[in-house]
Scaffold this motif. Structure first.
Motif, short mmCIF file in Angstrom:
data_model
loop_
_atom_site.label_atom_id
_atom_site.label_comp_id
_atom_site.label_asym_id
_atom_site.label_seq_id
_atom_site.Cartn_x
_atom_site.Cartn_y
_atom_site.Cartn_z
N SER A 200 0.84 -1.19 0.00
CA SER A 200 0.00 0.00 0.00
C SER A 200 0.88 1.24 0.00
O SER A 200 2.07 1.19 0.34
CB SER A 200 -0.91 0.01 1.23
OG SER A 200 -0.14 0.23 2.40
N TRP A 201 0.27 2.38 -0.35
CA TRP A 201 1.02 3.63 -0.34
C TRP A 201 1.48 3.98 1.07
O TRP A 201 2.56 4.55 1.28
CB TRP A 201 0.18 4.76 -0.93
CG TRP A 201 0.88 6.08 -0.91
CD1 TRP A 201 0.49 7.22 -0.29
CD2 TRP A 201 2.11 6.39 -1.56
NE1 TRP A 201 1.40 8.22 -0.50
CE2 TRP A 201 2.41 7.75 -1.28
CE3 TRP A 201 3.00 5.66 -2.36
CZ2 TRP A 201 3.54 8.38 -1.76
CZ3 TRP A 201 4.14 6.31 -2.84
CH2 TRP A 201 4.41 7.65 -2.54
N ALA A 202 0.68 3.61 2.08
CA ALA A 202 1.06 3.89 3.46
C ALA A 202 2.36 3.20 3.84
O ALA A 202 3.14 3.71 4.66
CB ALA A 202 -0.06 3.46 4.41
N ASP A 203 2.61 2.05 3.24
CA ASP A 203 3.83 1.29 3.55
C ASP A 203 4.99 1.62 2.62
O ASP A 203 6.14 1.25 2.88
CB ASP A 203 3.55 -0.22 3.46
CG ASP A 203 2.55 -0.68 4.50
OD1 ASP A 203 2.49 -0.06 5.58
OD2 ASP A 203 1.82 -1.65 4.24
N ALA A 204 4.70 2.32 1.52
CA ALA A 204 5.71 2.51 0.49
C ALA A 204 6.87 3.39 0.93
O ALA A 204 8.04 3.04 0.75
CB ALA A 204 5.07 3.08 -0.77
N LYS A 205 6.56 4.55 1.51
CA LYS A 205 7.64 5.47 1.88
C LYS A 205 8.59 4.88 2.93
O LYS A 205 9.81 4.99 2.81
CB LYS A 205 7.08 6.81 2.34
CG LYS A 205 6.60 7.69 1.19
CD LYS A 205 6.34 9.12 1.60
CE LYS A 205 7.60 9.92 1.81
NZ LYS A 205 7.31 11.35 2.08
N PRO A 206 8.08 4.22 3.97
CA PRO A 206 8.99 3.56 4.91
C PRO A 206 9.88 2.52 4.23
O PRO A 206 11.07 2.40 4.56
CB PRO A 206 8.05 2.91 5.94
CG PRO A 206 6.81 3.74 5.88
CD PRO A 206 6.68 4.15 4.45
N ALA A 207 9.30 1.79 3.28
CA ALA A 207 10.08 0.76 2.58
C ALA A 207 11.17 1.39 1.72
O ALA A 207 12.28 0.86 1.61
CB ALA A 207 9.16 -0.10 1.71
N VAL A 225 4.86 16.25 -4.34
CA VAL A 225 4.22 16.61 -3.08
C VAL A 225 4.70 15.72 -1.94
O VAL A 225 4.95 16.20 -0.82
CB VAL A 225 2.69 16.56 -3.19
CG1 VAL A 225 2.03 16.86 -1.84
CG2 VAL A 225 2.19 17.54 -4.24
N ALA A 226 4.84 14.43 -2.20
CA ALA A 226 5.27 13.49 -1.16
C ALA A 226 6.77 13.52 -0.92
O ALA A 226 7.27 12.82 -0.04
CB ALA A 226 4.83 12.06 -1.52
N ARG A 227 7.48 14.33 -1.71
CA ARG A 227 8.94 14.48 -1.60
C ARG A 227 9.64 13.11 -1.59
O ARG A 227 10.44 12.78 -0.71
CB ARG A 227 9.30 15.27 -0.35
CG ARG A 227 8.81 16.72 -0.37
CD ARG A 227 9.38 17.50 -1.55
NE ARG A 227 10.82 17.56 -1.56
CZ ARG A 227 11.53 18.53 -0.95
NH1 ARG A 227 10.90 19.51 -0.32
NH2 ARG A 227 12.83 18.52 -1.00
N ILE A 228 9.32 12.34 -2.61
CA ILE A 228 9.90 11.00 -2.71
C ILE A 228 11.41 11.06 -2.90
O ILE A 228 12.14 10.12 -2.59
CB ILE A 228 9.20 10.21 -3.83
CG1 ILE A 228 7.72 10.01 -3.47
CG2 ILE A 228 9.84 8.85 -4.05
CD1 ILE A 228 6.90 9.28 -4.50
N ASP A 229 11.91 12.21 -3.39
CA ASP A 229 13.36 12.36 -3.53
C ASP A 229 14.06 12.32 -2.17
O ASP A 229 15.27 12.07 -2.10
CB ASP A 229 13.67 13.68 -4.24
CG ASP A 229 12.98 14.87 -3.59
OD1 ASP A 229 13.65 15.66 -2.92
OD2 ASP A 229 11.75 15.00 -3.77
N GLN A 230 13.33 12.57 -1.09
CA GLN A 230 13.94 12.57 0.25
C GLN A 230 14.11 11.17 0.81
O GLN A 230 14.70 11.02 1.89
CB GLN A 230 13.08 13.41 1.20
CG GLN A 230 13.08 14.90 0.88
CD GLN A 230 12.29 15.71 1.89
OE1 GLN A 230 11.44 15.19 2.60
NE2 GLN A 230 12.59 17.00 1.96
N VAL A 231 13.60 10.17 0.12
CA VAL A 231 13.77 8.78 0.60
C VAL A 231 14.62 7.99 -0.39
O VAL A 231 14.36 6.82 -0.67
CB VAL A 231 12.41 8.09 0.85
CG1 VAL A 231 11.72 8.72 2.05
CG2 VAL A 231 11.50 8.18 -0.37
N GLY A 232 15.65 8.65 -0.91
CA GLY A 232 16.65 7.97 -1.73
C GLY A 232 16.33 7.83 -3.20
O GLY A 232 17.11 7.23 -3.95
N GLN A 233 15.21 8.38 -3.64
CA GLN A 233 14.82 8.23 -5.04
C GLN A 233 15.47 9.36 -5.87
O GLN A 233 14.85 10.37 -6.18
CB GLN A 233 13.31 8.25 -5.18
CG GLN A 233 12.62 7.10 -4.45
CD GLN A 233 12.99 5.74 -5.02
OE1 GLN A 233 12.53 5.36 -6.09
NE2 GLN A 233 13.84 5.00 -4.32
#
Length: 340
Positions: A200-207, A225-233
Motif C-alpha cells: 500500500s502507499w502507506a507502507d511505500a515510503k517507509p520501505a 508533493v510526497a517528496r519521494i526524492d527525500q527517501v533515496g529516489q
C-alpha cells in the motif's frame, strides 16, 4: 378583562410563528443530507483537491441541502485502497473519487488504462475517456452496482529508483520496485526483469526509506508533493508507461434514493470538478518537473528507440491481458485514438 385579549392574541400569534419556524428548521435539518466520499490522497495532492472541489460545488449548488464529506487517505477502508470499490458497492461508502488502478481488481475493464505503453500521451487518454471505450468502461462500472459520473486524472506514472539511471529494460534487472496491488503491474515489471513488490502507499515510503525496495512508480504530482526524492529516489525516468484516470462515482442505492435535482447536481458538479482537476494537473507538470530537478534528482527522458525497447519488452503482457480486459473495449480504444 377585555384589555388583556389583544395581548393574548399577540402572544398566541407569536407562539404560532415560533412553532412554524421550529417546524421548518426541523424539516430543513431532516431534509439536508451528507454523503461520505472516499479518496486515497489528501488535498495536498490534485487527487484530494478534486474531491474537495466536488464537495464545494455540490454544497454551493444545493444551498447546503446536499453535502459531501471527504475522507482522505483511505480512512474508510483502513488504509487498504484496493478495498475502496467493494466498500462503495456494498454501501459502506456512499461515493468516491477513485483510481482506475485501485478499482481494477473488481472491474477488470479498468485495466485498459494500465496496459503498458498503450496510451502515449494526454490526447490519447482524452480520446479514450471521451470516446466509445470510455462509455464501455463506465457501463462496466455501472454493471457492478456503482454509478460513474465523471473522469478526473492522476496522470501518467513515471519510474524512480535509488540505484541509477534507467533508459533500457536491462537497467531494471533485479530491482525491487514497489507496485500497487494489481496483477497487471506484477506482470509488467516481471516482464521488464524487475522484482515487483506489492504494498500500500502507506507502507511505500517507509520501505523506500529503509531500502526494502529500490524504486517505485507514480505520477509527478505524487513524487513532488510526497517528496519521494527525500527517501533515496535520486533517479527519475519519464516513460509515460501508463495513465491513471480518476473516476467520480456513487453507490447505486444512494444514487437511486436521490431526487432528480440532486442527481443532476452531483453529476454536473463531478464533471466540473473533474475538468478543473485535469486542467490543473496538466498545467502544473512542467513546474513540478523543474522543482524535482532543482532538488538534485537526475531525470532521464527516453528517445524513440529507447521507448520502443520497453514497448517490445512488454508485448507479451498485452497478449495475456487484452482478453481479460475485453477485446471489444481494447479495439474501441484503439479506434478512439486514431486521428480523424
Amino acid at each position: 378583562m377585555p384589555s388583556s385579549c389583544p395581548a393574548r392574541r399577540v402572544a398566541a400569534a407569536l407562539a404560532g410563528v415560533l412553532l412554524v419556524s421550529a417546524s421548518l428548521a426541523i424539516s430543513s435539518s431532516v431534509e439536508a443530507r451528507e454523503l461520505s466520499v472516499s479518496t486515497v490522497l489528501s488535498d495536498a495532492f490534485p487527487w484530494g483537491q478534486a474531491a474537495e472541489k466536488w464537495a464545494e460545488r455540490v454544497a454551493e449548488r444545493s444551498g447546503g441541502e446536499l453535502t459531501l464529506r471527504v475522507y482522505p487517505n483511505s480512512q474508510l477502508v483502513s488504509g487498504d485502497q484496493t478495498r475502496e470499490f467493494s466498500a462503495m458497492r456494498s454501501g459502506l461508502i456512499d461515493a468516491a473519487v477513485g483510481s482506475t488502478i485501485n478499482w481494477s481488481p473488481q472491474v477488470p475493464e479498468l485495466n485498459l488504462f494500465s496496459l503498458p505503453f498503450f496510451m502515449p500521451d494526454v490526447e490519447s487518454v482524452d480520446a479514450v475517456t471521451g470516446g466509445a471505450a470510455g462509455e464501455m468502461v463506465f457501463e462496466a462500472i455501472a454493471s457492478r452496482g456503482v454509478v460513474p459520473l465523471a473522469w478526473g486524472e492522476n496522470g501518467f506514472r513515471q519510474l524512480s529508483n535509488s540505484q541509477g539511471p534507467i533508459d533500457e529494460p536491462a537497467d531494471l534487472e533485479g530491482l525491487k520496485i514497489r507496485v500497487v496491488g494489481s496483477p497487471l503491474f506484477q506482470d509488467t515489471f516481471t516482464a521488464l526483469g524487475a522484482n515487483p513488490t506489492q504494498m500500500s502507499w502507506a507502507d511505500a515510503k517507509p520501505a523506500l526509506t529503509t531500502g526494502a525496495v529500490d524504486g517505485q512508480e507514480n505520477p509527478l504530482s505524487v513524487f513532488d508533493v510526497a517528496r519521494i526524492d527525500q527517501v533515496g529516489q535520486e533517479h527519475l525516468t519519464l516513460w509515460n508507461y501508463m495513465n491513471d484516470p480518476l473516476v467520480f462515482a456513487v453507490n447505486r442505492q444512494v444514487w437511486e434514493s436521490l431526487s432528480e435535482q440532486e442527481r443532476t447536481i452531483l453529476r454536473e458538479s463531478a464533471e466540473e470538478a473533474g475538468a478543473w482537476e485535469i486542467a490543473m494537473t496538466r498545467e502544473e507538470e512542467p513546474a513540478r518537473l523543474a522543482a524535482i530537478q532543482e532538488r538534485g534528482v537526475t531525470v532521464t527522458e527516453l528517445d524513440e528507440a529507447q521507448h520502443q525497447a520497453f514497448v517490445e519488452a512488454t508485448e507479451a503482457v498485452h497478449d495475456e491481458w487484452v482478453p481479460r480486459i475485453g477485446e471489444a473495449i481494447v479495439e474501441a480504444a484503439r479506434s478512439d485514438m486514431q486521428p480523424d
